[in-house]
Design a protein around this motif. Structure first.
Motif, short mmCIF file in Angstrom:
data_model
loop_
_atom_site.label_atom_id
_atom_site.label_comp_id
_atom_site.label_asym_id
_atom_site.label_seq_id
_atom_site.Cartn_x
_atom_site.Cartn_y
_atom_site.Cartn_z
N TRP A 1 41.20 -61.69 -71.73
CA TRP A 1 41.63 -62.95 -72.37
C TRP A 1 43.14 -63.03 -72.34
O TRP A 1 43.83 -62.28 -73.02
CB TRP A 1 41.07 -63.05 -73.78
CG TRP A 1 39.61 -63.24 -73.74
CD1 TRP A 1 38.68 -62.27 -73.47
CD2 TRP A 1 38.90 -64.47 -73.85
NE1 TRP A 1 37.44 -62.83 -73.42
CE2 TRP A 1 37.54 -64.17 -73.66
CE3 TRP A 1 39.28 -65.78 -74.09
CZ2 TRP A 1 36.56 -65.15 -73.70
CZ3 TRP A 1 38.30 -66.75 -74.15
CH2 TRP A 1 36.96 -66.43 -73.96
N LEU B 1 45.34 -63.32 -75.64
CA LEU B 1 45.02 -62.48 -76.79
C LEU B 1 45.37 -61.02 -76.49
O LEU B 1 45.43 -60.61 -75.33
CB LEU B 1 43.53 -62.60 -77.13
CG LEU B 1 43.06 -64.00 -77.52
CD1 LEU B 1 41.57 -64.00 -77.79
CD2 LEU B 1 43.82 -64.52 -78.73
N ASP C 1 41.35 -57.35 -78.16
CA ASP C 1 40.38 -58.41 -78.48
C ASP C 1 39.35 -58.58 -77.37
O ASP C 1 38.18 -58.89 -77.64
CB ASP C 1 41.10 -59.74 -78.72
CG ASP C 1 41.96 -59.71 -79.97
OD1 ASP C 1 42.30 -58.60 -80.40
OD2 ASP C 1 42.28 -60.79 -80.50
N SER C 2 39.77 -58.41 -76.12
CA SER C 2 38.83 -58.52 -75.01
C SER C 2 37.77 -57.42 -75.12
O SER C 2 36.60 -57.64 -74.83
CB SER C 2 39.55 -58.38 -73.67
OG SER C 2 40.43 -59.45 -73.47
N LEU D 1 35.28 -58.27 -77.86
CA LEU D 1 34.28 -59.25 -77.40
C LEU D 1 33.21 -58.55 -76.56
O LEU D 1 32.02 -58.80 -76.73
CB LEU D 1 34.94 -60.36 -76.58
CG LEU D 1 33.94 -61.42 -76.08
CD1 LEU D 1 33.42 -62.27 -77.24
CD2 LEU D 1 34.54 -62.31 -75.01
N LEU E 1 30.86 -66.64 -80.32
CA LEU E 1 31.78 -65.54 -80.01
C LEU E 1 32.86 -66.00 -79.03
O LEU E 1 34.04 -65.72 -79.20
CB LEU E 1 31.01 -64.36 -79.39
CG LEU E 1 30.17 -63.51 -80.32
CD1 LEU E 1 29.32 -62.52 -79.53
CD2 LEU E 1 31.06 -62.79 -81.32
N MET F 1 37.02 -66.95 -79.45
CA MET F 1 38.08 -66.36 -78.64
C MET F 1 39.02 -67.45 -78.12
O MET F 1 40.24 -67.31 -78.14
CB MET F 1 37.49 -65.59 -77.45
CG MET F 1 36.73 -64.33 -77.80
SD MET F 1 37.75 -62.99 -78.46
CE MET F 1 38.29 -62.17 -76.96
N ARG G 1 41.18 -68.97 -80.89
CA ARG G 1 42.30 -68.09 -81.24
C ARG G 1 43.35 -68.09 -80.14
O ARG G 1 44.54 -68.02 -80.40
CB ARG G 1 41.78 -66.69 -81.53
CG ARG G 1 41.10 -66.63 -82.89
CD ARG G 1 40.44 -65.30 -83.14
NE ARG G 1 41.30 -64.20 -82.80
CZ ARG G 1 40.88 -63.10 -82.20
NH1 ARG G 1 39.63 -62.98 -81.87
NH2 ARG G 1 41.72 -62.14 -81.93
N SER G 2 42.89 -68.17 -78.87
CA SER G 2 43.84 -68.24 -77.76
C SER G 2 44.73 -69.46 -77.90
O SER G 2 45.95 -69.38 -77.77
CB SER G 2 43.10 -68.33 -76.42
OG SER G 2 42.44 -67.14 -76.14
N THR H 1 47.49 -69.44 -80.51
CA THR H 1 48.70 -68.66 -80.28
C THR H 1 49.86 -69.57 -79.90
O THR H 1 51.01 -69.19 -80.02
CB THR H 1 48.52 -67.58 -79.19
OG1 THR H 1 48.11 -68.21 -77.99
CG2 THR H 1 47.50 -66.54 -79.60
#
Lengths: 321, 277
Positions: free
Chosen positions: A102, A105, A109-110, A113, B20, B24, B27-28, B31
């Motif tokens: 990702w 991030l 975090d990747s 997941l 899920l 992600m 949240r990306s 940023t």
């Protein structure tokens, strides 16, 4: 025990070539045409071939993305096309030119997941992550956003992501492409250890012969959808009757150089390309050229993987099966 | 192994996978906080201007093809909530052709999560809440302003309408996007049916020719999103003179749309997996 079984697998595509607005001709292209091989558990196999030879079609069938048009396929005991989701938990895939991490991030975090998507039990997740972090030197990078990583760091991150769920088969597509020497070495070391310690079966496609020399005990060469060679690396060099190339710059343009045991491949003004057998020393050839022609400069080129393959293919009257 | 589990477990896993991956992406996007706040504000502003046009129209006329401003506002609000919810949940499937071209779909197919969940959550953004905020605001205002006798069946029908309408739009998003499995650059088809259809539904059906309205009943069944159930809620006659049962048939239409979308998705994915293009 064979982890990958491929038996007379075929995959053809219908290509439409439109030469008119309404009339279009259909043509069948056989991307994979009667492929048969087995890979044993814990093997590390190099899978090479020119662009368009059928490499990625094979890998797509082995991962279950593509359904074969004929033949029989088994990976870790299951039919990939029929049980794609089940197989996904047992294979890892790394594309050298595309990241699954990702971008915005932190690296960690990747992995979190992956833990949830692959439903990795906590203890196993922690053990695998610790191992990857240590071997791939990722400790300082875990809290860095992926977009700030260098290409080599990202590749290491991708490798870890593909291995957290303990896959029994790992497919790697050009894992060292674009990496600097240090990253390349680190990636290869890690793969060697994973293959040895975890008995992870590795199928590696690459254009870098060094990857194969350092990692793979076995090479399979595919061309026009068929295996043209399957054996240890030495066999590749022997079968290909590899040639090296002597590039000479003469003082002026000359007719093609004629010397015994040498093929003049190309002439471009004062520059000429001379092919000679790889096992033969270049020194006598250089001396012979210098004696008869006004030699200004020279260089020797090692055989490229494409050339080795081209020679195997040209040399084989009947493609090996 | 997931595919051996019950249908309920598989549906649960599909929703969880979506959640899920959407989390992600959310949240990306967060940023880049300033960019997020600006685009959300722009989104809300633009959608409010959209409704302002309708209000301006009603300053020159008391009725639009026989419908008052609150009634039209009710159509506008319900249509926008349904489309906004669908766009929020599955809007990303519209970029299917692009995902195929970039190879992202292949990456999704080798993960142990449903490909449709992953595709629907790809590039998810909370920015899409902007449209929903406006839609609920307009709907809330119209409900307060409507001159309707709120019997219990009418009250119950409002949430049912929103639910069925969202499901229909979700199905239309997915179903029309599947065309891109065969024609990779046909994203506009999906856009014109969803966004175009939603704009249609924002106006009273009496504005349009009967053939157009009939097309939304018997063709792409968008009339079941709000036009038909609204006839009952607002107590208005059917411009096509259809049986009263049609006003209550939205759940059936939603179920059929879901089924059609599922069939299209499966057929498309099968075609993709046997051609690789």
């Amino acid at each position: 025990m064979a982890v990958i079984e491929v038996e007379d697998v075929r995959r053809s595509f219908t290509v439409r070539t439109g030469n008119g607005r309404w009339r279009r001709e259909k043509r069948e292209v056989r991307a994979v045409d009667g492929l048969t091989f087995q890979v044993e558990e814990g093997e590390c196999v190099g899978y090479i071939g020119p662009n368009g030879a059928g490499k990625s079609t094979t890998v797509k069938m082995l991962t279950g993305i593509l359904v074969p048009s004929g033949g029989r396929l088994r990976v870790a005991g299951v039919d990939p096309a029929a049980r794609r989701a089940a197989l996904a938990r047992r294979i890892g895939v790394v594309f050298g030119q595309r990241t699954t991490l990702w971008w915005d991030l932190p690296l960690r975090d990747s992995y979190e997941l992956a833990r949830r998507i692959y439903r990795i039990p906590d203890a196993r997740y922690r053990a695998n992550l610790d191992r990857c972090v240590e071997l791939l030197d990722l400790g300082a990078l875990l809290d860095t956003p992926v977009r700030q990583l260098s290409l080599g760091q990202r590749m290491r991150g991708d490798l870890a992501a593909a291995l957290l769920h303990d896959p029994s088969v790992l497919y790697l597509d050009e894992p060292t492409i674009g990496l600097d020497v240090i990253s390349r070495t680190k990636v290869r070391e890690f793969l060697r250890e994973t293959n040895r310690d975890r008995r992870t079966t590795v199928l590696l496609t690459t254009h870098d012969l060094t990857d194969i020399e350092q990692l793979c005990g076995r090479v399979m060469v595919i061309d026009h959808g068929r295996l043209v060679l399957d054996g240890p690396l030495e066999q590749l060099h022997a079968a290909g009757e590899s040639e090296r190339t002597l590039v000479v710059d003469l003082a002026a343009a000359h007719p093609p150089i004629e010397l015994p045991g040498v093929r003049t491949v190309k002439v471009e003004g004062p520059r000429q390309w001379l092919a000679f057998p790889a096992r033969q020393s270049a020194a006598p050839l250089v001396a012979a050229v210098a004696e008869r022609y006004p030699l200004v400069d020279l260089s020797v080129r090692e055989p490229a993987i494409e050339d080795v393959i081209a020679r195997i293919y040209a040399g084989a009257a009947e493609p090996a099966r | 192994m997931v595919e051996d589990e019950t249908l309920a477990a598989r549906a649960g896993w599909a929703v969880r996978s979506w959640w899920l991956i959407a989390a992600m992406w959310a949240r990306s996007m967060l940023t880049y906080r300033a960019s997020f706040v600006l685009s959300l504000a722009a989104n809300v502003l633009i959608t409010f201007l959209d409704f302002a046009v309708l209000i301006l129209m009603f300053r020159h006329t008391r009725q639009l093809a026989g419908w008052t401003l609150p009634e039209t506002g009710f159509l506008y609000g319900t249509s926008s909530v349904a489309l906004g919810t669908a766009n929020f949940l599955v809007g990303s499937v519209g970029a299917l052709g692009e995902r195929v071209r970039s190879g992202a779909l292949d990456t999704m197919l080798i993960r142990p999560a449903p490909a449709l969940s992953q595709l629907a959550a790809e590039r998810f953004s909370l920015r899409r809440l902007g449209r929903l905020v406006q839609a609920f605001a307009v709907l809330g205002w119209s409900l307060a302003a409507l001159d309707v006798r709120w019997t219990w069946d009418r009250v119950l029908m409002v949430p049912a309408l929103l639910l069925c309408g969202s499901v229909i739009f979700c199905a239309v998003f997915v179903g029309c996007s599947c065309v891109q499995f065969w024609w990779g650059d046909a994203a506009e088809l999906q856009n014109s049916v969803t966004y175009g259809g939603s704009t249609l539904l924002q106006y009273p059906p009496t504005v349009f020719a009967k053939e157009v309205v009939a097309g939304t009943v018997f063709g792409v069944p968008l009339a079941f999103v709000n036009w038909l159930p609204a006839l009952h809620i607002l107590g208005r006659p059917d411009p096509l003179g259809l049986p009263v049962a049609f006003r209550f048939a939205s759940p059936l239409a939603a179920a059929l749309c879901m089924l059609a979308a599922a069939v299209a998705w499966r057929a498309g994915l099968r075609a993709y997996r046997s051609t690789g293009s």
